[in-house]
Design a protein around this motif. Sequence first.
Motif, PDB file in Angstrom:
ATOM      1  N   UNK A 133      -9.484   2.967  -0.786  1.00 47.04           N
ATOM      2  CA  UNK A 133      -9.959   2.143  -1.896  1.00 47.04           C
ATOM      3  C   UNK A 133      -8.800   1.933  -2.856  1.00 47.04           C
ATOM      4  N   UNK A 134      -8.572   0.680  -3.250  1.00 49.54           N
ATOM      5  CA  UNK A 134      -7.471   0.329  -4.147  1.00 49.54           C
ATOM      6  C   UNK A 134      -8.012   0.043  -5.549  1.00 49.54           C
ATOM      7  N   UNK A 135      -7.288   0.531  -6.567  1.00 48.66           N
ATOM      8  CA  UNK A 135      -7.711   0.299  -7.944  1.00 48.66           C
ATOM      9  C   UNK A 135      -6.494   0.341  -8.861  1.00 48.66           C
ATOM     10  N   UNK A 136      -6.727   0.332 -10.169  1.00 48.98           N
ATOM     11  CA  UNK A 136      -5.628   0.337 -11.139  1.00 48.98           C
ATOM     12  C   UNK A 136      -6.036   1.119 -12.378  1.00 48.98           C
ATOM     13  N   UNK A 137      -4.999   1.523 -13.131  1.00 56.61           N
ATOM     14  CA  UNK A 137      -5.218   2.174 -14.421  1.00 56.61           C
ATOM     15  C   UNK A 137      -5.209   1.080 -15.487  1.00 56.61           C
ATOM     16  N   UNK A 150     -10.244  12.874  -9.503  1.00 59.67           N
ATOM     17  CA  UNK A 150     -10.648  13.939  -8.590  1.00 59.67           C
ATOM     18  C   UNK A 150     -12.162  14.110  -8.539  1.00 59.67           C
ATOM     19  N   UNK A 151     -12.860  13.630  -9.567  1.00 63.09           N
ATOM     20  CA  UNK A 151     -14.321  13.724  -9.562  1.00 63.09           C
ATOM     21  C   UNK A 151     -14.946  12.921  -8.429  1.00 63.09           C
ATOM     22  N   UNK A 152     -14.194  11.967  -7.898  1.00 64.42           N
ATOM     23  CA  UNK A 152     -14.706  11.156  -6.791  1.00 64.42           C
ATOM     24  C   UNK A 152     -14.514  11.859  -5.448  1.00 64.42           C
ATOM     25  N   UNK A 153     -13.747  12.966  -5.444  1.00 59.38           N
ATOM     26  CA  UNK A 153     -13.497  13.767  -4.238  1.00 59.38           C
ATOM     27  C   UNK A 153     -12.900  12.942  -3.103  1.00 59.38           C
ATOM     28  N   UNK A 154     -11.808  12.212  -3.371  1.00 58.99           N
ATOM     29  CA  UNK A 154     -11.169  11.449  -2.297  1.00 58.99           C
ATOM     30  C   UNK A 154     -10.446  12.376  -1.320  1.00 58.99           C
ATOM     31  N   UNK A 155     -10.144  11.836  -0.173  1.00 56.37           N
ATOM     32  CA  UNK A 155      -9.349  12.580   0.805  1.00 56.37           C
ATOM     33  C   UNK A 155      -7.943  12.810   0.263  1.00 56.37           C
ATOM     34  N   UNK A 205     -14.192  12.875   0.690  1.00 61.77           N
ATOM     35  CA  UNK A 205     -13.449  13.550   1.735  1.00 61.77           C
ATOM     36  C   UNK A 205     -12.999  12.670   2.870  1.00 61.77           C
ATOM     37  N   UNK A 206     -13.335  11.398   2.835  1.00 57.05           N
ATOM     38  CA  UNK A 206     -12.993  10.473   3.915  1.00 57.05           C
ATOM     39  C   UNK A 206     -12.032   9.390   3.430  1.00 57.05           C
ATOM     40  N   UNK A 207     -12.310   8.821   2.271  1.00 61.07           N
ATOM     41  CA  UNK A 207     -11.524   7.695   1.756  1.00 61.07           C
ATOM     42  C   UNK A 207     -10.351   8.167   0.898  1.00 61.07           C
ATOM     43  N   UNK A 208      -9.206   7.524   1.092  1.00 59.73           N
ATOM     44  CA  UNK A 208      -8.086   7.687   0.174  1.00 59.73           C
ATOM     45  C   UNK A 208      -8.347   6.833  -1.066  1.00 59.73           C
ATOM     46  N   UNK A 266       1.511   2.115   2.385  1.00 57.41           N
ATOM     47  CA  UNK A 266       1.045   2.285   3.764  1.00 57.41           C
ATOM     48  C   UNK A 266       1.484   3.635   4.327  1.00 57.41           C
ATOM     49  N   UNK A 267       2.721   4.005   4.052  1.00 54.60           N
ATOM     50  CA  UNK A 267       3.223   5.294   4.520  1.00 54.60           C
ATOM     51  C   UNK A 267       2.434   6.433   3.896  1.00 54.60           C
ATOM     52  N   UNK A 268       2.124   6.309   2.584  1.00 52.37           N
ATOM     53  CA  UNK A 268       1.410   7.374   1.878  1.00 52.37           C
ATOM     54  C   UNK A 268      -0.011   7.560   2.398  1.00 52.37           C
ATOM     55  N   UNK A 269      -0.650   6.479   2.868  1.00 50.72           N
ATOM     56  CA  UNK A 269      -2.032   6.573   3.376  1.00 50.72           C
ATOM     57  C   UNK A 269      -2.073   6.632   4.903  1.00 50.72           C
ATOM     58  N   UNK A 270      -0.897   6.833   5.508  1.00 53.35           N
ATOM     59  CA  UNK A 270      -0.791   6.939   6.966  1.00 53.35           C
ATOM     60  C   UNK A 270      -1.390   5.713   7.646  1.00 53.35           C
ATOM     61  N   UNK A 271      -1.139   4.539   7.045  1.00 55.18           N
ATOM     62  CA  UNK A 271      -1.579   3.243   7.583  1.00 55.18           C
ATOM     63  C   UNK A 271      -3.100   3.092   7.691  1.00 55.18           C
ATOM     64  N   UNK A 272      -3.832   3.967   7.047  1.00 57.40           N
ATOM     65  CA  UNK A 272      -5.297   3.938   7.156  1.00 57.40           C
ATOM     66  C   UNK A 272      -5.901   3.088   6.034  1.00 57.40           C
ATOM     67  N   UNK A 273      -5.750   1.768   6.161  1.00 52.38           N
ATOM     68  CA  UNK A 273      -6.275   0.863   5.137  1.00 52.38           C
ATOM     69  C   UNK A 273      -7.801   0.855   5.161  1.00 52.38           C
ATOM     70  N   UNK A 274      -8.366   1.034   6.334  1.00 56.86           N
ATOM     71  CA  UNK A 274      -9.823   0.993   6.476  1.00 56.86           C
ATOM     72  C   UNK A 274     -10.500   2.031   5.593  1.00 56.86           C
TER      73      UNK A 274
END
Length: 631
Positions: free
Chosen positions: A358-362, A475-480, A449-452, A347-355
């Motif tokens: 996107x969550x995933x796994x390796x 990085x190919x997904x260009x996340x924020x 550029x919008x979603x973490x 939560x701290x790393x994403x500045x509480x911006x859950x909205x």
Amino acid sequence: MEQLKHECGVAMIRLLKPLDYYQKKYGTWMYGLNKLYLMMEKQHNRGQEGAGIACVKLNTLPGNEYMFREKALGANAITEIFGSAQKEFRNLSKEQLADAEYAKENLPFAGELYMGHLRYSTTGKSGLQYVHPFLRRNNWKAKNLCLCGNFNMTNIDEIFSKITSQGQCPRIFSDSYIMLEWMGHRLDREVERNFVDAKENGLQGTDITDYIDDHVRMSNVLRTTMPDFDGGYVVCGLTGSGEMFSMRDPWGIRPAFYYKNDEVVVVASERPVLQTTFDIECDQICELKPGEAVVVNKKGEFSLEKILDQRGDSACSFERIYFSRGSDRDIYRERKKLGDLLMKPILKAIDNDVEHTVFSFIPNTAEVAYYGMLGSFKRYINEQKIQAIESLGHMPTHEELEKILEQFVRSEKVAWKDIKLRTFITEGNSRNDLASHVYDVTYEVLEKGVDNLVVIDDSIVRGTTLRESIIKILDRLHPKKIVIVSSSPQIRYPDYYGIDMAKLEEFIAFRACIALLQDRGMQSLIDETYKNCIDELKKPKEEMQCCVKALYKPFTVEELNTKMVELLRPAEVTTPIELVYQSIEGLHTAIPDHKGDWYFTGNYPTPGGMKLVNQAFINYYDNVYQYEQKF
């Protein structure tokens, strides 16, 4: 994460009934052999470099083989060895193949004792000669010894010196061969002790042999050999006279489980293997205690023997995080808890911006921790919804409820494990290029550029796969922002008990630590630690401490994380990246009964581990650090 190699997996079966019993009840006298195959296949995750099996027939007449062994190299070794074991079965009629008495008299691997082994090398030694089981032959049945195990010994040089000073001359310098010779020597003494007893009782000829076979006590052999070994181990063995044993190290580092009924006694490295193979419940299976041995004698009598006093409570936590099968009831719960406990730092790393996250796994071993992480965020979102409804202060309208309830945790399968790097390609640039394509990505699952993007892995060891592949494809997904989460703490120290983590310079956390010391002009601490390690090695081994800890003390976990990102970031990637690691406290909360955490803390459970970590830093300083300072 990078693939880590674990020492080994073991499987043992002692049939307690005649072969004809299994033919009548289960339709085949090969019941034991078939179960051994299943147990080994179910533990294929523990070793793909080689495999071997052994079998002992009871009550054979002179001139007939009674010990059998097959070994093979490669990922298909299990199929190969069982094919070889049954090659003489192919030309038999159905009647012959169903005749247990015929099989016992004429066919190989038609016995009552079975042992199997799966190997991963952690010492760099490879080849068929290093594949377990190892066999020591003798014309006396009771002096034949077949040995295998899941072990890595830290003091093999000391054992080698001890047995050579007695006049023995091992052919190979490895813990497996030296253990075989040392234990074989003590087995000889046990046989000779019984020979003297038989003579004193007035026995002669074959009556002496029968007496020896019936009175050999493997617990005596274990008590006179295993106190000398330092390391993590589960040692398994069979003798030609029909003794079977499996012993766990007194620190409880390596795991072993057993099950007994009136038909079989079985041992394996993992509990769900026994559950699936024998269709039994979790609670029917027992874990071998530290310093304890399962012993079954020639008559089929089962006993649990305390060989050594327990010396520690250091069951390997990495077994739970990564190596063991996630289908185990407790391991599944623990891995979910590891993910669950990471919610606050994420939560701290994403500045509480859950909205906008996107969550995933390796893939693939982090999947269970991922479910735990998702569960914690679902609870978090539900709490947010409750607070939003309560804060309205009035009966919510349908539209208000709809707006609040449409909040959810966004989860996607982002990374796909695509191919394995082909090892026949040796040229460096070509290998690096292929490594970058080990993983692939699901495109357009987030808003550029919008979603973490938060991805969880079970551990970050060397960082090679992150740098060469994972970060680039994410990085190919260009996340924020990319947040890479490890369900385990920072791995800072080598392992010496069966996992291929032997060199400090391989760890990304250690490299980050050294880089920070250099950045801040603190090279004197590196030199001081080197001198301290040299001085530490002059002490008695039991008094040694881990001097390498001093290198990490000046820095917080967050400072090391930031430096690791600098070292791992590919030149072409500009997206903000943050690392989130499990805390040591979180590790112990999620896995309370497996306290072996030396990879993360440097708290080695055995004197040999302390000695080797100090030597590892000396090796790094002499062979890497000083060389790098010249250029």
